[in-house]
Design a protein around this motif. Structure first.
Motif, PDB file in Angstrom:
ATOM      1  N   ALA A   1       0.823  -1.220   0.000  1.00  0.00           N
ATOM      2  CA  ALA A   1       0.000   0.000   0.000  1.00  0.00           C
ATOM      3  C   ALA A   1       0.852   1.263   0.000  1.00  0.00           C
ATOM      4  O   ALA A   1       0.358   2.347   0.328  1.00  0.00           O
ATOM      5  CB  ALA A   1      -0.919  -0.008   1.215  1.00  0.00           C
ATOM      6  N   HIS A   2       2.113   1.151  -0.385  1.00  0.00           N
ATOM      7  CA  HIS A   2       3.006   2.313  -0.373  1.00  0.00           C
ATOM      8  C   HIS A   2       2.486   3.376  -1.336  1.00  0.00           C
ATOM      9  O   HIS A   2       2.001   3.056  -2.424  1.00  0.00           O
ATOM     10  CB  HIS A   2       4.421   1.881  -0.768  1.00  0.00           C
ATOM     11  N   PRO A   3       2.582   4.669  -0.980  1.00  0.00           N
ATOM     12  CA  PRO A   3       1.903   5.716  -1.759  1.00  0.00           C
ATOM     13  C   PRO A   3       2.557   6.074  -3.088  1.00  0.00           C
ATOM     14  O   PRO A   3       1.933   6.763  -3.907  1.00  0.00           O
ATOM     15  CB  PRO A   3       1.933   6.928  -0.815  1.00  0.00           C
ATOM     16  N   VAL A   4       3.809   5.644  -3.330  1.00  0.00           N
ATOM     17  CA  VAL A   4       4.455   5.986  -4.602  1.00  0.00           C
ATOM     18  C   VAL A   4       4.956   4.718  -5.283  1.00  0.00           C
ATOM     19  O   VAL A   4       5.074   3.656  -4.661  1.00  0.00           O
ATOM     20  CB  VAL A   4       5.640   6.958  -4.393  1.00  0.00           C
ATOM     21  N   GLN A   5       5.252   4.850  -6.567  1.00  0.00           N
ATOM     22  CA  GLN A   5       5.743   3.696  -7.332  1.00  0.00           C
ATOM     23  C   GLN A   5       7.081   3.222  -6.777  1.00  0.00           C
ATOM     24  O   GLN A   5       7.953   4.024  -6.455  1.00  0.00           O
ATOM     25  CB  GLN A   5       5.920   4.086  -8.800  1.00  0.00           C
TER      26      GLN A   5
END
Length: 355
Positions: A46-50
């Motif tokens: 669920a990390h917010p960036v690629q």
């Protein structure tokens, strides 16, 4: 074999033969064509960036890929393998919004994976012990050059911030079990000095001192680093650290790197190391130099008495390292010269005052 025994074995091996470092990690990871989900794993689902492209994070999310690459390079004949932590500072990992704890973990696990692989190979081939170099890259910010073309004094980071980022990484690598530090692809000598200080400061915290390998990069035919130093000036700037080895990597292929390796070989009273790219990149950014071609250049350096440690950088593969290892096998390592006592200073150019 405990760490002190490994370090003693490393010094002994360097006296006996030309040591071989592994090759490129980026090109080999790219060939796996891992998906975004594989880069993320469960921990960063669920990390917010690629996360795709953050090769260092694979130490946490795909340790099997990292371990396999260590094994492939050791099988190809490498004596030393780097941890998969080239961009493992809090500063570099800001691009991926990783916390300090997450960055510490990826360095710690990167060192543990390399340590486990090296120990397996040493156990199977005790006549050829394998070693782990903790890879410390240049970060994506420079202390010696302005971050604003309109303001020569502008800096996006301070020395203390760079030092702390390197200290944080070095602690994790040390705790993970590395045998030596490798400060590599140095474009800015002031950044390098921050890394040197960070490593030396660990002793004040009770950490066992480890050998240090310092590897700069020459950016073009001018023979200078990005921050403007010549090869000899670079050496004078870092000699105080009493490194186990000094050298150059990346940027230029073997054909163009030779004169700068020769210059270091002349002035450095320690081991000299060189691991070039597989030539210069083509129009697509790929490297076309074949394994036997890279090995040809490095063999000539070895037979000319210029090097003690060799390997490969961008574009090199286990096959490149296999050819290099075969070509330098049995070649006498460079003799370390005795240099006269002198005061040696350096800015962009070297200065020497002999007593």
């Amino acid at each position: 074999m405990n760490r002190q025994d490994r370090i003693a074995a490393l010094h002994a091996a360097a006296r006996e033969r030309i040591l071989v470092l592994d090759g490129a990690w980026g090109v080999m990871i790219q060939r796996r064509e891992l998906s975004e989900a594989e880069f993320r794993g469960e921990r960063f689902a669920a990390h917010p960036v690629q996360m795709k492209g953050n090769n260092d994070i694979l130490c946490l999310t795909r340790p099997d890929v990292v371990s396999d690459l260590h094994d492939r390079y050791f099988a190809a004949g490498a004596d030393i393998s780097e941890t998969n932590t080239f961009s493992g500072t809090t500063i570099a990992q800001e691009d991926y919004r990783l916390s300090a704890d997450e960055v510490f973990d990826l360095n710690l696990e990167g060192a543990r994976l390399a340590r486990a692989a090296a120990d397996r190979w040493t156990a199977n081939e005790p006549h050829k012990p394998r070693f782990v170099a903790g890879a410390i890259g240049p970060t994506n910010r420079m202390l010696s050059m302005s971050s604003d073309v309109n303001d020569p004094g502008a800096r996006s980071v301070t020395f203390d911030q760079i030092h702390e980022a390197y200290r944080h990484q070095a602690r994790a690598l040390h705790e993970g079990g590395i045998d030596l530090f490798l400060i590599e692809t140095i474009t800015d000598t002031l950044n390098c000095k921050a890394a040197i200080k960070a490593i030396l400061d660990l002793a004040d915290e009770g950490y066992e001192p480890l050998p240090m390998w310092i590897s700069g990069t020459i950016v073009d035919r001018s023979g200078r680093t990005l921050s403007g130093q010549t090869a000899e000036a670079f050496w004078h700037s870092v000699r105080h650290a009493k490194p186990f080895a000094v050298g150059f990597n990346c940027a230029l292929g073997g054909e163009l790197m030779r004169p700068f390796i020769a210059e270091l070989s002349r002035v450095a009273d320690t081991l000299v190391a060189a691991y070039p790219n597989a030539g210069l990149p083509n129009a697509m950014g790929d490297y076309d130099e074949q394994p036997h071609e890279t090995a040809h250049f490095i063999e000539e350096w070895a037979r000319s008495g210029l090097v003690n440690i060799v390997g490969g950088c961008c574009g090199t593969t286990p096959e490149h390292i296999r050819h290099v290892a075969d070509e330098v096998a049995g070649v006498t390592p460079r003799a370390i010269p005795e240099r006269p006592v002198a005061m040696r200073l350096a800015g962009l150019e070297p200065f020497e005052l002999v007593a």
